[in-house]
Motif scaffolding. Sequence first.
Motif, mmCIF file in Angstrom:
data_model
loop_
_atom_site.group_PDB
_atom_site.id
_atom_site.type_symbol
_atom_site.label_atom_id
_atom_site.label_comp_id
_atom_site.label_asym_id
_atom_site.label_seq_id
_atom_site.Cartn_x
_atom_site.Cartn_y
_atom_site.Cartn_z
ATOM 1 N N ARG A 1 0.634 -0.724 -0.216
ATOM 2 C CA ARG A 1 -0.582 0.200 -0.026
ATOM 3 C C ARG A 1 1.184 0.787 0.196
ATOM 4 O O ARG A 1 1.247 1.884 -0.879
ATOM 5 C CB ARG A 1 -0.634 -0.237 1.250
ATOM 6 N N GLU A 2 1.782 0.865 0.741
ATOM 7 C CA GLU A 2 2.644 2.335 0.830
ATOM 8 C C GLU A 2 3.720 2.562 -0.379
ATOM 9 O O GLU A 2 3.203 3.987 -0.558
ATOM 10 C CB GLU A 2 3.754 2.009 2.029
ATOM 11 N N GLN A 3 4.066 1.716 -1.226
ATOM 12 C CA GLN A 3 4.272 1.954 -2.038
ATOM 13 C C GLN A 3 3.618 2.021 -3.598
ATOM 14 O O GLN A 3 3.960 3.302 -3.694
ATOM 15 C CB GLN A 3 5.012 0.399 -2.873
ATOM 16 N N GLU A 4 2.122 1.870 -3.187
ATOM 17 C CA GLU A 4 0.816 2.311 -4.705
ATOM 18 C C GLU A 4 0.992 3.663 -4.144
ATOM 19 O O GLU A 4 0.551 4.377 -4.875
ATOM 20 C CB GLU A 4 -0.064 1.565 -4.668
ATOM 21 N N GLU A 5 1.114 4.224 -2.815
ATOM 22 C CA GLU A 5 1.084 5.474 -2.474
ATOM 23 C C GLU A 5 2.244 6.022 -3.219
ATOM 24 O O GLU A 5 2.110 7.555 -3.783
ATOM 25 C CB GLU A 5 0.772 5.628 -1.188
ATOM 26 N N ARG A 6 2.937 5.566 -3.249
ATOM 27 C CA ARG A 6 4.076 6.212 -2.587
ATOM 28 C C ARG A 6 4.383 6.918 -5.176
ATOM 29 O O ARG A 6 4.522 7.334 -5.341
ATOM 30 C CB ARG A 6 6.333 6.146 -2.957
ATOM 31 N N LEU A 7 4.353 5.654 -5.417
ATOM 32 C CA LEU A 7 3.846 6.124 -6.834
ATOM 33 C C LEU A 7 3.231 6.466 -7.629
ATOM 34 O O LEU A 7 3.556 7.861 -8.350
ATOM 35 C CB LEU A 7 4.095 4.252 -7.805
ATOM 36 N N ARG A 8 1.867 6.795 -7.042
ATOM 37 C CA ARG A 8 1.122 7.322 -7.462
ATOM 38 C C ARG A 8 0.915 9.186 -7.046
ATOM 39 O O ARG A 8 0.660 9.801 -8.510
ATOM 40 C CB ARG A 8 -0.234 7.485 -6.748
ATOM 41 N N GLN B 1 4.372 9.835 -7.049
ATOM 42 C CA GLN B 1 5.262 10.549 -8.123
ATOM 43 C C GLN B 1 4.469 10.559 -9.176
ATOM 44 O O GLN B 1 5.024 11.323 -10.691
ATOM 45 C CB GLN B 1 6.308 9.426 -8.495
ATOM 46 N N VAL B 2 3.821 10.139 -9.788
ATOM 47 C CA VAL B 2 3.151 10.404 -10.876
ATOM 48 C C VAL B 2 2.227 11.838 -11.046
ATOM 49 O O VAL B 2 2.558 12.377 -12.261
ATOM 50 C CB VAL B 2 2.251 9.151 -11.536
ATOM 51 N N GLU B 3 1.534 11.868 -9.949
ATOM 52 C CA GLU B 3 0.934 13.573 -10.034
ATOM 53 C C GLU B 3 1.651 13.861 -9.802
ATOM 54 O O GLU B 3 1.364 15.823 -10.991
ATOM 55 C CB GLU B 3 0.220 13.707 -9.039
ATOM 56 N N ALA B 4 3.391 14.438 -9.186
ATOM 57 C CA ALA B 4 4.174 15.723 -9.831
ATOM 58 C C ALA B 4 4.231 15.637 -10.683
ATOM 59 O O ALA B 4 4.832 16.789 -10.890
ATOM 60 C CB ALA B 4 4.747 14.662 -8.434
ATOM 61 N N ARG B 5 4.644 14.830 -11.601
ATOM 62 C CA ARG B 5 4.960 14.368 -13.307
ATOM 63 C C ARG B 5 3.947 15.889 -13.752
ATOM 64 O O ARG B 5 4.314 16.338 -15.045
ATOM 65 C CB ARG B 5 5.795 13.251 -13.974
ATOM 66 N N GLN B 6 3.002 15.486 -13.546
ATOM 67 C CA GLN B 6 1.626 16.472 -13.712
ATOM 68 C C GLN B 6 1.757 17.596 -14.173
ATOM 69 O O GLN B 6 1.837 18.426 -13.707
ATOM 70 C CB GLN B 6 0.575 15.471 -13.951
#
Length: 141
Positions: free
Chosen positions: A127-134, A136-141
Amino acid sequence: MRFMVMVKATADSEAGVMPSEELLTQMGQYNEELVKAGVMLAGEGLHPSSRGARVRFSGAKRSVVDGPFAETKELVAGFWLIQVRSLDEAIEWVKRCPNPMPGDSEIEIRQVFEAEDFGAEFTPELREQEERLRAQVEARQ
């Protein structure tokens, strides 16, 4: 709840026939309604399968199959990702959509899995990994 709304391909969309100006205008108005209502998360049309590929998995082995793909009725020509309260609400939004293809067409609605849908197998670490990846994706947008 998030839903993937998929516009099924037709012979015309697979042949690369582009939508008319009238249909593009209608879709633009529909997309504007979705955005104003806070429902639309993403939405795009897709190029024909002749410009795509599939990667097949067999154990550790991978193989690539280039398009086009034969079963047009099983292909996706475009999609929306929407967030609504229920499948019924998703259906109501899709029923308001302009017919996406000349003649007969079909739109499929499928609910997107959420983290809680995976149960105990989705550990706190995952869950922590998933939240971290999301994030990161949002920060790129």
